[in-house]
Design a protein around this motif. Structure first.
Motif, PDB file in Angstrom:
ATOM      1  N   UNK A 253       0.908  -0.749   0.100  1.00 13.39           N
ATOM      2  CA  UNK A 253       0.197  -0.254  -0.114  1.00 13.39           C
ATOM      3  C   UNK A 253       0.851   1.521   0.226  1.00 13.39           C
ATOM      4  N   UNK A 254       1.644   1.502   0.832  1.00 14.54           N
ATOM      5  CA  UNK A 254       3.335   2.549   1.113  1.00 14.54           C
ATOM      6  C   UNK A 254       3.562   2.463  -0.353  1.00 14.54           C
ATOM      7  N   UNK A 255       3.696   1.469  -1.096  1.00 12.21           N
ATOM      8  CA  UNK A 255       4.027   1.338  -2.706  1.00 12.21           C
ATOM      9  C   UNK A 255       3.331   2.076  -3.215  1.00 12.21           C
ATOM     10  N   UNK A 256       2.358   1.778  -3.154  1.00  7.72           N
ATOM     11  CA  UNK A 256       1.797   2.116  -4.757  1.00  7.72           C
ATOM     12  C   UNK A 256       1.390   3.325  -4.588  1.00  7.72           C
ATOM     13  N   UNK A 257       1.282   3.988  -3.007  1.00 10.49           N
ATOM     14  CA  UNK A 257       0.736   5.416  -3.526  1.00 10.49           C
ATOM     15  C   UNK A 257       1.929   6.269  -3.120  1.00 10.49           C
ATOM     16  N   UNK A 258       3.073   5.907  -2.962  1.00  3.61           N
ATOM     17  CA  UNK A 258       4.551   7.184  -3.492  1.00  3.61           C
ATOM     18  C   UNK A 258       4.556   6.612  -4.806  1.00  3.61           C
ATOM     19  N   UNK A 259       3.956   5.646  -5.249  1.00  8.68           N
ATOM     20  CA  UNK A 259       4.397   5.919  -6.735  1.00  8.68           C
ATOM     21  C   UNK A 259       3.314   6.254  -7.811  1.00  8.68           C
ATOM     22  N   UNK A 260       2.045   6.753  -7.178  1.00  9.79           N
ATOM     23  CA  UNK A 260       1.059   7.780  -7.806  1.00  9.79           C
ATOM     24  C   UNK A 260       2.012   9.331  -7.479  1.00  9.79           C
TER      25      UNK A 260
ATOM     26  N   UNK B 221       5.072  10.051  -6.872  1.00  8.74           N
ATOM     27  CA  UNK B 221       5.828  10.260  -7.430  1.00  8.74           C
ATOM     28  C   UNK B 221       5.888  10.826  -9.233  1.00  8.74           C
ATOM     29  N   UNK B 222       4.673   9.866  -9.996  1.00  9.82           N
ATOM     30  CA  UNK B 222       4.691  10.022 -10.849  1.00  9.82           C
ATOM     31  C   UNK B 222       3.679  11.499 -11.371  1.00  9.82           C
ATOM     32  N   UNK B 223       2.545  11.648 -10.245  1.00 15.04           N
ATOM     33  CA  UNK B 223       2.329  13.120 -10.387  1.00 15.04           C
ATOM     34  C   UNK B 223       3.264  14.785 -10.111  1.00 15.04           C
ATOM     35  N   UNK B 224       4.477  14.437  -9.141  1.00 12.77           N
ATOM     36  CA  UNK B 224       5.091  14.922  -8.760  1.00 12.77           C
ATOM     37  C   UNK B 224       6.932  15.077  -8.297  1.00 12.77           C
ATOM     38  N   UNK B 225       6.996  14.671  -8.907  1.00 13.08           N
ATOM     39  CA  UNK B 225       8.200  13.668  -9.590  1.00 13.08           C
ATOM     40  C   UNK B 225       9.164  13.299  -7.830  1.00 13.08           C
ATOM     41  N   UNK B 226       9.999  14.229  -7.332  1.00 14.76           N
ATOM     42  CA  UNK B 226      10.805  13.405  -6.084  1.00 14.76           C
ATOM     43  C   UNK B 226       9.723  14.020  -5.079  1.00 14.76           C
ATOM     44  N   UNK B 227       9.691  13.202  -3.826  1.00 11.64           N
ATOM     45  CA  UNK B 227       8.475  13.976  -3.290  1.00 11.64           C
ATOM     46  C   UNK B 227       9.318  13.936  -1.395  1.00 11.64           C
ATOM     47  N   UNK B 228       8.863  13.888  -0.696  1.00 11.21           N
ATOM     48  CA  UNK B 228       9.573  13.581   0.823  1.00 11.21           C
ATOM     49  C   UNK B 228       8.761  12.696   1.211  1.00 11.21           C
ATOM     50  N   UNK B 229      10.315  11.668   1.466  1.00  9.77           N
ATOM     51  CA  UNK B 229       9.947  10.438   1.767  1.00  9.77           C
ATOM     52  C   UNK B 229      10.082  10.262   3.355  1.00  9.77           C
ATOM     53  N   UNK B 230       8.021   9.809   4.010  1.00 10.67           N
ATOM     54  CA  UNK B 230       8.518   9.626   5.055  1.00 10.67           C
ATOM     55  C   UNK B 230       8.082   8.116   5.201  1.00 10.67           C
ATOM     56  N   UNK B 231       8.795   7.355   6.424  1.00 16.81           N
ATOM     57  CA  UNK B 231       8.387   6.318   6.289  1.00 16.81           C
ATOM     58  C   UNK B 231       8.274   5.550   7.308  1.00 16.81           C
ATOM     59  N   UNK B 232       7.999   6.518   8.576  1.00 14.06           N
ATOM     60  CA  UNK B 232       7.550   5.624   9.831  1.00 14.06           C
ATOM     61  C   UNK B 232       6.851   6.747  10.286  1.00 14.06           C
ATOM     62  N   UNK B 233       5.404   6.460  11.063  1.00 21.07           N
ATOM     63  CA  UNK B 233       5.205   7.463  11.896  1.00 21.07           C
ATOM     64  C   UNK B 233       5.065   8.901  12.282  1.00 21.07           C
ATOM     65  N   UNK B 234       5.009   9.946  12.271  1.00 28.48           N
ATOM     66  CA  UNK B 234       5.562  11.032  12.684  1.00 28.48           C
ATOM     67  C   UNK B 234       4.905  11.504  14.151  1.00 28.48           C
ATOM     68  N   UNK B 235       5.588  11.818  14.717  1.00 27.78           N
ATOM     69  CA  UNK B 235       5.356  11.617  16.329  1.00 27.78           C
ATOM     70  C   UNK B 235       4.960  13.142  17.304  1.00 27.78           C
ATOM     71  N   UNK B 236       5.680  13.777  16.291  1.00 31.99           N
ATOM     72  CA  UNK B 236       6.090  15.189  16.852  1.00 31.99           C
ATOM     73  C   UNK B 236       6.085  16.662  16.176  1.00 31.99           C
ATOM     74  N   UNK B 237       5.680  17.339  16.280  1.00 33.53           N
ATOM     75  CA  UNK B 237       5.993  18.809  16.013  1.00 33.53           C
ATOM     76  C   UNK B 237       6.754  19.356  15.380  1.00 33.53           C
ATOM     77  N   UNK B 238       7.586  19.440  15.892  1.00 39.58           N
ATOM     78  CA  UNK B 238       8.725  19.882  15.726  1.00 39.58           C
ATOM     79  C   UNK B 238       9.218  19.996  13.911  1.00 39.58           C
ATOM     80  N   UNK B 239      10.009  21.001  13.960  1.00 40.33           N
ATOM     81  CA  UNK B 239      10.091  21.642  12.649  1.00 40.33           C
ATOM     82  C   UNK B 239      10.639  20.483  11.656  1.00 40.33           C
ATOM     83  N   UNK B 240      12.315  20.424  12.846  1.00 40.96           N
ATOM     84  CA  UNK B 240      13.011  18.711  12.239  1.00 40.96           C
ATOM     85  C   UNK B 240      12.384  17.907  11.563  1.00 40.96           C
ATOM     86  N   UNK B 241      10.919  17.498  12.246  1.00 42.21           N
ATOM     87  CA  UNK B 241      10.681  16.257  12.013  1.00 42.21           C
ATOM     88  C   UNK B 241       8.871  16.017  10.611  1.00 42.21           C
ATOM     89  N   UNK B 242       8.908  17.790  10.676  1.00 42.61           N
ATOM     90  CA  UNK B 242       7.585  18.448  10.207  1.00 42.61           C
ATOM     91  C   UNK B 242       8.327  18.835   8.421  1.00 42.61           C
TER      92      UNK B 242
END
Length: 491
Positions: free
Chosen positions: A143-150, A152-173
């Motif tokens: 499922x994750x791969x299917x969505x990243x495939x969508x 990358x085809x629409x926008x090219x390089x995109x942020x790769x987020x591979x784990x849940x984001x648990x912080x609102x700190x700038x370096x996390x988001x």
């Protein structure tokens, strides 16, 4: 109740609880952070929530047709929404509302898959067997791969987020874009792993086997990713297609009309499809496309097949796929490309057959074997195995009651490349592939700028003014404002 109904539908033959046990479940939204996803049923519910994104994300419901078929040479925009006409005329600005909607929805779907991957190994419930735990991982990786495939085809390089984001700190988001190559490397790596974790089938029930990710689905998506990446690896494409074809799922081509008759889903050609049930679990897309005689309304529809695609079907003598894909009907609105007068006969997209008041049970194929057969032909041709490529194309043409390729259609690699692209256009019309195909074949700019479409209101040809920069969508302005680490695509 929506999550519960989908949960029952997908999982009833997989885990050992009875229907009554499912009906006793609390919605996952009511779980606390302390106890959520600690049991077998909770992690299964989280996985079902990840699948549900195919129904709740507008891109997968029908906007993929807008950004693939309407944005290309297959269809025109209709209706009264200016943003859909902007897609048609390749005039998409960063503030276009659909960009942020799809960016957000698809990343939300990725976050659901990441959550499953993050929590599944922590579940100590004895009812979650080791075998099922590994399958769940495989499904989430797919499922994750299917969505990243969508993405990358629409926008090219995109942020790769591979784990849940648990912080609102700038370096996390505030995550910068990875390169296109890095995104594809993640996609193919995840799919290679998923294929080892997933079964060919979950049992004998097609309603389950076509609803969930399987090894065949992972191999099929990997083949598509290896072909679509900036430097295609057609040897890997063929390896993965061979795995699809050797699967115990036994994927085969069926009669073309049966693929889209609205009564034959979860069929032998389907690899994975969205499981619309109708009613509260219905598909609203068909109502937006189908003619008044079927939809029961009288307003101008949002997608109209182009003169160019109708001519392409007719030039090939392809009545089987045309009749399954397009229906002509007289309408009272004015269409500027077909007649330009009330009462003109215009074409409608017809691969969905039932509107049912925005609650159709008609489905979309996320992956089907016909697409993979033509991708196999493409791979053979790019590896200079023209005879094998011709054989694969002829399988598809035979299914459409068309003669085998002539010498003129297949006498060189370049000629056969163009023939395969034309064949994919007719085979996959309004299934959300055309823009990607033109991009992969590196003919987007030439195809759109050479397209001859006449606006009958003034007799002028439409100037699409296609450029290399327009191959990718702009990064949504809202996301740029939120995340200063992002860099805009060329405009």
């Amino acid at each position: 109740m929506k999550t519960l109904k989908i949960l029952i539908f997908f999982l009833i033959t997989i885990v050992t609880f009875s229907c009554d046990d499912y009906l006793d479940l609390e919605p996952i939204s009511e779980e606390t952070s302390a106890n959520a996803y600690d049991s077998a049923t909770q992690i299964e519910a989280a996985l079902v929530g990840a699948y549900e994104s195919f129904q709740s994300s507008e891109y997968y419901v029908w906007d993929n047709i807008l950004f693939q078929d309407v944005r290309s040479d297959n269809c025109y925009a209709g209706g009264d929404n200016p943003e859909i006409f902007q897609i048609d005329y390749l005039d998409i600005e960063p503030t276009h509302s659909r960009l942020f909607t799809h960016w957000s929805n698809i990343y939300n779907a990725i976050s659901k898959a990441n959550l499953v991957l993050d929590r599944v190994d922590l579940v100590e419930d004895q009812l979650l067997t080791d075998e099922r735990r590994e399958q769940i991982k495989g499904e989430a990786y797919f499922l994750r791969s299917y969505h990243y495939f969508t993405l990358v085809k629409l926008w090219g390089g995109v942020p790769l987020i591979l784990s849940p984001v648990t912080s609102t700190e700038a370096e996390s988001v505030n995550i910068p874009r990875s390169s296109i190559e890095e995104v594809y490397a993640q996609i193919t790596s995840d799919l290679e792993l998923a294929a080892t974790l997933l079964p060919d089938v979950y049992g004998s029930d097609a309603n389950i086997n076509k609803a969930r990710a399987t090894a065949g689905a992972a191999h099929a998506l990997a083949a598509k990713a290896y072909a679509q990446q900036p430097s295609p690896d057609y040897t890997a494409v063929l390896q993965h297609i061979n795995d699809v074809e050797s699967s115990a799922a036994n994927y085969v081509l069926i009669e073309y009309s049966q693929l889209f008759d609205g009564n034959n889903y979860n069929n032998a050609e389907s690899i994975i499809e969205v499981q619309y049930l109708g009613g509260n679990e219905g598909n609203y897309g068909p109502q937006l496309l189908l003619p008044p005689s079927i939809s029961g309304d009288s307003w101008r529809k949002f997608v109209t097949p182009s003169v160019d695609i109708v001519n392409a079907f007719d030039a090939e003598g392809d009545t089987v796929r045309k009749n399954a894909s397009i229906l002509f009907e007289s309408v009272q609105w004015v269409d500027e490309f077909w007649g330009n007068n009330p009462g003109s006969s215009i074409p409608f997209s017809y691969k969905w057959k039932n509107a049912d008041g925005f609650a159709s049970s008609d489905r979309q194929y996320l992956l089907r074997y016909g697409d993979i057969v033509l991708l196999k032909a493409e791979a053979f041709n790019e590896l200079n195995q023209l005879g094998s490529a011709i054989s694969e194309v002829n399988r598809i043409r035979d299914r459409a009651d068309l003669p085998d390729l002539t010498e003129a259609q297949s006498n060189s690699q370049e000629t056969l490349r163009n023939t395969i692209l034309k064949e994919r256009r007719l085979e996959l019309f309004v299934e959300g592939h055309r823009w990607d195909d033109l991009a992969r074949y590196n003919v987007l700019v030439s195809t759109m700028n050479n397209l001859e479409e006449i606006d009958l209101r003034n007799g002028n040809a439409v100037n699409y003014n296609m450029t290399e920069a327009k191959k990718l969508l702009p990064i949504p302005q809202q996301e740029l404002d939120r995340n200063p680490a992002l860099v805009q695509n060329p405009l």
